[in-house]
Design a protein around this motif. Structure first.
Motif, PDB file in Angstrom:
ATOM      1  N   GLY A  41      91.385  25.429  36.903  1.00 55.92           N
ATOM      2  CA  GLY A  41      91.589  25.714  35.490  1.00 55.92           C
ATOM      3  C   GLY A  41      91.962  27.177  35.262  1.00 55.92           C
ATOM      4  N   VAL A  42      92.681  27.426  34.190  1.00 56.44           N
ATOM      5  CA  VAL A  42      93.157  28.777  33.869  1.00 56.44           C
ATOM      6  C   VAL A  42      92.386  29.280  32.658  1.00 56.44           C
ATOM      7  N   GLY A  43      91.521  30.263  32.880  1.00 57.08           N
ATOM      8  CA  GLY A  43      90.638  30.743  31.826  1.00 57.08           C
ATOM      9  C   GLY A  43      91.354  31.313  30.626  1.00 57.08           C
ATOM     10  N   VAL A  44      92.508  31.978  30.849  1.00 58.01           N
ATOM     11  CA  VAL A  44      93.215  32.594  29.716  1.00 58.01           C
ATOM     12  C   VAL A  44      93.810  31.542  28.796  1.00 58.01           C
ATOM     13  N   ASN A  45      93.852  30.287  29.250  1.00 57.98           N
ATOM     14  CA  ASN A  45      94.343  29.204  28.395  1.00 57.98           C
ATOM     15  C   ASN A  45      93.241  28.569  27.557  1.00 57.98           C
ATOM     16  N   ALA A  46      92.006  29.030  27.721  1.00 56.85           N
ATOM     17  CA  ALA A  46      90.904  28.468  26.944  1.00 56.85           C
ATOM     18  C   ALA A  46      91.122  28.722  25.460  1.00 56.85           C
ATOM     19  N   VAL A  66      85.312   9.043  32.113  1.00 53.09           N
ATOM     20  CA  VAL A  66      85.990   9.069  33.404  1.00 53.09           C
ATOM     21  C   VAL A  66      86.604  10.449  33.642  1.00 53.09           C
ATOM     22  N   GLN A  67      86.243  11.060  34.762  1.00 48.06           N
ATOM     23  CA  GLN A  67      86.815  12.353  35.138  1.00 48.06           C
ATOM     24  C   GLN A  67      88.196  12.120  35.728  1.00 48.06           C
ATOM     25  N   ILE A  68      89.196  12.780  35.170  1.00 46.74           N
ATOM     26  CA  ILE A  68      90.562  12.614  35.648  1.00 46.74           C
ATOM     27  C   ILE A  68      91.094  13.992  36.029  1.00 46.74           C
ATOM     28  N   PRO A  69      90.890  14.399  37.298  1.00 49.02           N
ATOM     29  CA  PRO A  69      91.377  15.708  37.725  1.00 49.02           C
ATOM     30  C   PRO A  69      92.852  15.662  38.065  1.00 49.02           C
ATOM     31  N   GLY A  70      93.478  16.803  38.005  1.00 51.97           N
ATOM     32  CA  GLY A  70      94.879  16.895  38.365  1.00 51.97           C
ATOM     33  C   GLY A  70      95.392  18.286  38.088  1.00 51.97           C
ATOM     34  N   SER A  71      96.638  18.518  38.443  1.00 51.15           N
ATOM     35  CA  SER A  71      97.268  19.805  38.170  1.00 51.15           C
ATOM     36  C   SER A  71      98.700  19.560  37.719  1.00 51.15           C
ATOM     37  N   GLY A  95      94.989  23.428  36.282  1.00 52.78           N
ATOM     38  CA  GLY A  95      94.104  22.282  36.329  1.00 52.78           C
ATOM     39  C   GLY A  95      93.999  21.648  34.953  1.00 52.78           C
ATOM     40  N   VAL A  96      93.931  20.317  34.925  1.00 51.91           N
ATOM     41  CA  VAL A  96      93.905  19.594  33.646  1.00 51.91           C
ATOM     42  C   VAL A  96      92.775  18.562  33.616  1.00 51.91           C
ATOM     43  N   THR A  97      91.671  18.857  34.308  1.00 53.99           N
ATOM     44  CA  THR A  97      90.579  17.886  34.376  1.00 53.99           C
ATOM     45  C   THR A  97      89.907  17.704  33.026  1.00 53.99           C
ATOM     46  N   THR A  98      89.738  16.455  32.620  1.00 55.44           N
ATOM     47  CA  THR A  98      89.040  16.129  31.381  1.00 55.44           C
ATOM     48  C   THR A  98      88.232  14.849  31.579  1.00 55.44           C
ATOM     49  N   ASN A  99      87.271  14.633  30.692  1.00 50.52           N
ATOM     50  CA  ASN A  99      86.601  13.324  30.610  1.00 50.52           C
ATOM     51  C   ASN A  99      87.403  12.464  29.649  1.00 50.52           C
ATOM     52  N   ALA A 100      88.610  12.115  30.076  1.00 45.69           N
ATOM     53  CA  ALA A 100      89.588  11.536  29.164  1.00 45.69           C
ATOM     54  C   ALA A 100      89.462  10.044  28.996  1.00 45.69           C
TER      55      ALA A 100
END
Length: 784
Positions: free
Chosen positions: A507-512, A567-572, A585-590
C-alpha cells in the motif's frame, strides 16, 4: 470370488464411478491429526479426532493418501494430491519453485508477501507452517498426507478457513532399518533418498533421511542460457525417539533442512512485446527474462518436539513445540524480457516459534480434548519493482516487516447418547495481533542498494509506516451423527473459520484519504488505509457414509453450503506516485461470496481371484462440484464505491474436479505386481478474480500410469511411472499488467495493433506459468 458377487460389485461401480475422481485410499474425517489409512477393503481406521475411530464414525470430509499409495503412484511433491482431491487446488506459486498456493472449496490465498496469510493451513508433523515459502514439500519418508476440507477453526485455528493439509512423516521402527531409493527419468531426473534408523536401547531410537533431488529444465532461458523449470534440492530429516510402541510415553524430537538451489522459474509471454516486438516463443517452458539478481537460493529448517504421555486410562497429555526459519532469495522477471521493464528481485525472510498443549479425555460415553496454542512469527519481505524502460533507472523499493503474535484456547468433545446417536461440539477463542513496519522508497539511476543496485533515493518515502492491530474471534463447531446400523452414518455439521487481518505491504501511504480534512495524513488515517479486517466463513454440511456389500464398496457423499464474508482481495495495480509510474497495493475487504457444492468419494473392489489366485481389481475415486459466486464485490471506480460482483469470479476454483484410478494387482512368483492408471479432470479455472482470456485455463484432463513390482517382504521394488502422458500444456498461474475496463475487467485493445495496452512498463505484462510436461521415470528401492 463368485461370479454373482463380481457382477453385483461391477453393477454398483458402473453407477458410482461415472465421471468421478479416484484415490486408492480415501478418508472422511473431521480433523485427522494422526489418521492411519488401511488400504484393505472394509473398515478404514482413522485417528481423525485424535483418537482411533472407524471412518464411518466421523463427520466431515478428509482425503488421506498413505505413504505406500504415494510411492506406488510415483508422487513427486505435495502438489500432486490436488489432482485427485475434490474441490482442491494445490500448486506452485507463480514465479517460484517452492512457494505453495492452496485453495479448498473456493477459499485460499496466492499472494506470498508478508502481511497476507494462507487460507489453507499447512502442517508438518502437526507443526503449523506460518508462511507459504519453502512449503512445496517433496515426498520422501512420508507416512501419509491428509487434506481436510472445510473450515477447521476449532482444532486448527485462524488460517484454516478453507481447510488444512497435513504432511506426516514416519515414526521410527523398533528394529534396525536401512532403505535406499533411486530414481532416473526424463529431463535427466536423478533422485536419491537414503533412510536409516537404529535402536539404541529398548526405549531409545535414532533415525535420519537424506535426499538429493535433481532434474534438468523443461525449457531454457534464451537470454542467460540457464535451464528453466529445473530442480536442484538437498534435503534431510533427523529424528530421536524415546518410548512409544506400546509405552505410555512417546517423546519425538525431529529436525529438517532443505536447500533449494534451482534456477529461477521464468514465465512465458502470451503476447508479443509491445515496443520491441519480440514474438511469442514456441515452447511454453522457454523464457527470455534477463533478471538473475539475487541468485536464487531457498533455505528452510526447523526443530520440533512432540510429546505424548498417557497419564491414566482416560487422560492423555500432548505437547507440540517448534521453531522454524526459512529464507528465500528469488528474482521474478514479470515481463519475461531481457530489459528491466517490470523486474522484481525479492527476499522473503520468515521465522516462527510455536507451542501447543492438549489434554485428551476418553471414557465410554464422552471423548474429546481441551488445549492452548501460541505462535510468535516474523515475516520480512523486501523487493524492488524496476521500471527502467519507463523512466531511466526508476525503482520502487519496498521493505515490509509484519510480526504476528497469536494465542488461542480451544476445546472439542463428543458425547455418545447411544450406539446410534452422538453429538459433537467445540469452539476456539483466538487473539491475533499484527504489527507492521512498511517502507516504500523510489530510487533513480538503478535498483535499490539492497539488491546491489546503484540507484539513489529520490524524494520522500511514499510509505513510512508503523502500525498495530489486534483481532479477536470465537469460532464454534457442532455436529450430530446418526448410525442406523454400524455400517452406515448420516451426519450434519456446522463450523466457522476465519483468516487473520493485517496490513497491505504494497500500500502507498501518501494515497491515504484525509478523512478529517485537516490537510494532514495522520498515522491513524494511514493505518486505516493500509489495514484490512479478518475474513470469515460459516459452513454447513450434511452427508452420508456407508460400507456396502460386505465392505467391497465404501462411499462418502457430502453436500455443503458456506457464507464467506469480508473476503480479503489482495492485488496490485499500475498507478502514479509522486508523478512517477509505479504500482500500488489495493487490498480491501471487498467481497461477500457463497459456496455450495457436492463431494463424492468411493473405493470399490471390482473383483478378486479372477485371472489368477490372489489378484485384485479396484476402482476408487471422487467427484467435486462447487458453485462459487461473489454476491458483493466493492471496487473504487472513479472515486465511487461500485459493486462489480457480476463481473468477478472466484479464483483457482474450477466448478468440476474429477478423476478415476483403476488399479490391478496380481502375485508374480513370490512378489506382487501392481498396475494403476489415473485420469484427472479440472474444468475452467480463473487465475484471478477478473476473468482474463489469456491467463485463464480451460478445462483439461491429465493421464498418469504406474507399473510396480514388489519383491517378497518388501525387500526391493522396481517401478515405472508416467506423468501427464498426453503431454498436456496447462497454465497454473501468471501475471498481468494490461489496461482493463475498471467495471467489467475486459482487456482494452490498442486501436491500431489490436494487442492489449500496457498498464505498467512499456512492453505489456501477460506472463504464464505451466504445469509439468510429460515425465517418465524409473524408481528402485532396496530395504535392509
Amino acid at each position: 470370488m463368485g461370479m454373482s458377487n463380481l457382477l453385483k460389485n461391477c453393477a454398483f461401480s458402473a453407477i458410482a464411478v461415472a465421471g468421478l475422481s479416484f484415490n486408492s485410499a480415501t478418508v472422511q474425517a473431521q480433523s485427522a491429526e494422526t489418521a492411519t489409512v488401511t488400504e484393505d477393503d472394509g473398515a478404514i481406521v482413522v485417528t481423525a479426532r485424535r483418537r482411533e475411530e472407524k471412518l464411518l464414525d466421523v463427520p466431515i470430509a478428509v482425503t488421506a493418501f498413505s505413504g505406500a499409495q504415494l510411492e506406488r503412484s510415483g508422487a513427486i511433491d505435495i502438489t500432486e494430491i490436488g489432482q485427485t482431491t475434490p474441490n482442491t487446488t494445490v500448486e506452485v506459486s507463480r514465479g517460484s519453485n517452492s512457494t505453495l498456493s492452496a485453495f479448498i472449496r473456493g477459499v485460499g490465498q496466492q499472494d506470498p508477501v508478508s502481511g497476507f496469510e494462507q487460507g489453507v493451513g499447512l502442517y508438518l508433523d502437526d507443526v503449523y507452517l506460518n508462511r507459504p515459502q519453502a512449503a512445496v514439500l517433496d515426498i520422501y519418508d512420508v507416512e501419509r498426507i491428509e487434506v481436510l476440507r472445510g473450515p477447521q477453526g476449532t482444532l486448527y485455528g485462524r488460517n484454516t478457513i478453507g481447510g488444512a493439509i497435513k504432511y506426516v512423516t514416519r515414526q521410527l521402527p523398533q528394529d534396525f532399518s536401512l532403505r535406499v531409493k533411486g530414481t532416473y527419468g526424463s529431463y535427466d531426473q536423478a533422485d536419491g533418498v537414503v533412510t536409516v534408523s537404529a535402536p539404541i536401547s529398548d526405549l531409545f531410537r535414532i533415525g535420519a533421511s537424506g535426499a538429493r533431488l535433481t532434474r534438468g529444465g523443461f525449457g531454457k532461458n534464451l537470454t542467460n542460457g540457464l535451464d528453466n523449470y529445473n530442480k536442484n534440492v538437498w534435503a534431510a530429516r533427523g529424528t530421536v525417539e524415546f518410548g512409544g510402541h506400546g509405552e505410555p510415553v512417546l517423546i519425538r524430537v525431529s529436525g529438517d533442512y532443505t536447500k533449494d538451489k534451482s534456477n529461477p522459474r521464468g514465465g512465458h509471454r502470451l503476447i508479443p512485446s509491445l515496443v520491441t516486438r519480440a514474438p511469442v516463443l514456441d515452447n511454453v517452458f522457454d523464457t527470455r527474462g534477463g533478471l538473475n539478481t539475487p541468485i536464487q537460493d531457498i533455505e528452510a529448517y526447523g526443530l520440533a518436539m512432540n510429546v505424548t504421555a498417557e497419564l491414566s486410562d482416560r487422560i492423555t497429555l500432548r505437547s507440540i513445540s517448534a521453531w522454524r526459519k526459512d529464507n528465500s532469495a528469488t528474482p521474478i522477471d514479470f515481463d519475461a524480457l531481457p530489459s528491466a521493464d517490470v523486474d522484481v528481485p525479492g527476499l522473503y525472510l520468515n521465522e516462527q516459534t510455536s507451542q501447543e498443549f492438549q489434554i485428551l479425555y476418553e471414557d465410554a460415553k464422552l471423548k474429546g480434548l481441551i488445549g492452548a496454542y501460541y505462535l510468535a512469527a516474523t515475516a520480512d519481505t523486501l523487493f524492488d519493482v524496476r521500471l527502467f524502460n519507463t523512466v531511466a533507472g526508476l525503482t520502487a523499493f519496498t521493505n515490509a516487516a509484519v510480526d504476528t503474535d497469536t494465542f488461542a484456547v480451544f476445546g472439542d468433545f463428543t458425547y455418545d447418547f447411544s450406539d446410534q446417536f452422538s453429538l459433537s461440539v467445540g469452539g476456539r477463542y483466538t487473539r491475533d495481533t499484527r504489527e507492521a513496519e512498511i517502507l516504500r522508497q523510489n530510487f533513480l539511476g538503478g535498483g535499490s542498494p539492497v539488491f546491489g543496485g546503484a540507484g539513489v533515493a529520490f524524494g520522500a518515502p511514499s510509505t513510512n509506516f508503523t502500525g498495530k492491530r489486534t483481532f479477536t474471534k470465537f469460532t464454534p463447531r457442532a455436529s450430530v451423527a446418526f448410525k442406523p446400523t454400524p455400517d452406515h452414518t448420516l451426519y450434519a455439521s456446522y463450523s466457522q473459520g476465519f483468516k487473520g487481518g493485517g496490513f497491505d505491504p504494497r500500500g502507498v501511504g501518501v494515497n491515504a484519504p484525509d478523512i478529517d480534512r485537516d490537510g494532514v495524513r495522520s498515522d491513524d488515517e494511514i493505518a486505516t488505509f493500509l489495514s484490512f479486517r479478518p475474513e470469515e466463513v460459516d459452513s454447513y454440511e450434511a452427508g452420508y457414509k456407508g460400507s456396502l456389500f460386505d465392505g467391497a464398496v465404501n462411499v462418502a457423499l457430502a453436500g455443503f453450503y458456506a457464507d464467506y464474508t469480508d473476503v480479503q482481495i489482495p492485488g496490485s495495480v499500475a498507478c502514479t506516485v509522486g508523478g512517477l509510474p509505479s504500482f500500488c497495493g489495493v487490498t480491501t475487504n471487498a467481497g461477500k461470496a457463497t459456496f455450495k457444492g457436492l463431494e463424492f468419494e468411493a473405493r470399490t473392489r471390482l473383483g478378486q481371484d479372477m485371472a489368477a489366485s490372489g489378484d485384485r481389481l479396484n476402482l476408487s475415486g471422487s467427484l467435486g462440484y462447487i458453485d462459487a459466486q461473489y454476491k458483493q464485490y466493492i471496487s473504487n471506480i472513479g472515486g465511487q464505491p461500485t459493486d462489480v460482483a457480476a463481473f468477478r469470479k472466484v479464483q483457482n476454483t474450477p466448478k468440476w474436479t474429477a478423476s478415476g484410478t483403476l488399479e490391478y494387482s496380481v502375485p508374480v512368483g513370490d512378489g506382487l505386481v501392481n498396475f494403476g492408471t489415473t485420469l484427472s479432470y479440472r474444468s475452467t479455472t480463473n487465475q484471478f478474480e477478473i476473468p482474463n482470456p489469456f491467463l485463464d485455463q480451460r478445462g483439461f484432463t491429465l493421464w498418469d500410469a504406474n507399473l510396480v513390482y514388489a519383491a517378497p517382504n518388501g525387500r526391493w521394488t522396481l517401478g515405472v511411472h508416467g506423468k501427464n502422458l498426453t503431454n498436456k500444456r496447462y497454465k497454473t498461474s501468471g501475471y498481468t499488467f494490461v489496461a482493463v475496463n475498471p467495471t467489467t475487467g475486459a482487456i482494452i485493445p490498442n486501436a491500431v495493433t489490436g494487442l492489449p495496452i500496457s498498464a505498467l512498463g512499456t512492453e505489456g505484462t501477460l506472463t504464464a506459468y505451466y504445469g509439468n510436461p510429460r515425465q517418465v521415470f524409473v524408481t528402485a528401492t532396496v530395504s535392509f
